[in-house]
Design an enzyme around this catalytic site. Structure first.
Site, PDB file in Angstrom:
ATOM      1  N   GLU A  42       0.831  -1.213   0.000  1.00 61.07           N
ATOM      2  CA  GLU A  42       0.000   0.000   0.000  1.00 61.07           C
ATOM      3  C   GLU A  42       0.857   1.251   0.000  1.00 61.07           C
ATOM      4  OE1 GLU A  42      -4.085   1.931   1.569  1.00 61.07           O
ATOM      5  OE2 GLU A  42      -3.526  -0.060   2.281  1.00 61.07           O
TER       6      GLU A  42
ATOM      7  N   GLY B 112      -6.634   5.213  -0.663  1.00 58.79           N
ATOM      8  CA  GLY B 112      -6.934   3.812  -0.916  1.00 58.79           C
ATOM      9  C   GLY B 112      -8.416   3.494  -0.811  1.00 58.79           C
TER      10      GLY B 112
ATOM     11  N   GLY C  24      -6.872   6.139 -14.294  1.00 61.22           N
ATOM     12  CA  GLY C  24      -8.068   6.849 -14.725  1.00 61.22           C
ATOM     13  C   GLY C  24      -8.212   8.202 -14.067  1.00 61.22           C
TER      14      GLY C  24
ATOM     15  N   ARG D  27       5.093 -16.991  -0.557  1.00 60.36           N
ATOM     16  CA  ARG D  27       6.270 -17.644   0.027  1.00 60.36           C
ATOM     17  C   ARG D  27       6.554 -17.015   1.384  1.00 60.36           C
ATOM     18  NH1 ARG D  27      10.221 -20.332  -2.230  1.00 60.36           N
ATOM     19  NH2 ARG D  27       9.547 -19.824  -4.333  1.00 60.36           N
ATOM     20  N   SER D  28       6.930 -17.829   2.362  1.00 62.56           N
ATOM     21  CA  SER D  28       7.292 -17.296   3.670  1.00 62.56           C
ATOM     22  C   SER D  28       8.774 -16.922   3.684  1.00 62.56           C
ATOM     23  CB  SER D  28       6.990 -18.312   4.772  1.00 62.56           C
ATOM     24  OG  SER D  28       7.820 -19.448   4.629  1.00 62.56           O
TER      25      SER D  28
END
Length: 139
Positions: free
Chosen positions: A64, A83, A109, A92-93
């Site tokens: 974010e 947002g 846009g 994946r870890s």
């Protein structure tokens, strides 16, 4: 032609993190080109979940952060972005190291933007993929 509508530098980008969660998680903007922005985040005690792995929420913060800053540099003065929706798939870890996120636009846009953020480990393996939708607002 670059998508950015405001002057951008790594110094300017990193200055936006002062006294925020971004600074607390040690997220650093590392590069940008005409169509993307990249940043790194350490995988360590303050980005871990209780099992000692990278917290999915920390990955979402990185995603974010990248998408939001990119969106805000893509609009003219007098506009800003916030947002609306974010999703993330944790692939994946990781227990230690550094992840790098790259944000690229899918849609720019007038009233909304959609950003794809890929987060990878030091070996370029996908750790998380995220999509952020933002609203473009007027001041």
């Amino acid at each position: 032609m670059a998508i950015w509508k405001r002057d951008m530098s790594l110094e300017v980008l990193n200055h936006t993190s002062k006294d925020t969660l971004v600074e607390h998680l040690n997220i650093k903007y590392t590069s940008f080109d005409d169509f993307s922005i990249s940043a790194t985040m350490p995988v360590c005690s303050f980005t871990h979940q209780p099992l000692g792995m990278l917290h999915g929420g920390a990955s979402v913060v990185l995603a974010e952060t990248l998408g939001s800053i990119a969106a805000n540099f893509c609009v003219e003065e007098g506009s800003y972005c916030v947002g609306l929706d974010i999703n993330a798939n944790h692939i994946r870890s990781m227990r230690r190291g550094v992840v790098t996120g790259v944000a690229e636009p899918l849609h720019l846009g007038v009233t909304t933007q959609v950003w794809q953020i890929q987060i990878k480990d030091e070996r370029e393996r996908l750790v998380c993929t995220s999509r952020l939708t933002v609203a473009v607002k007027r001041k």
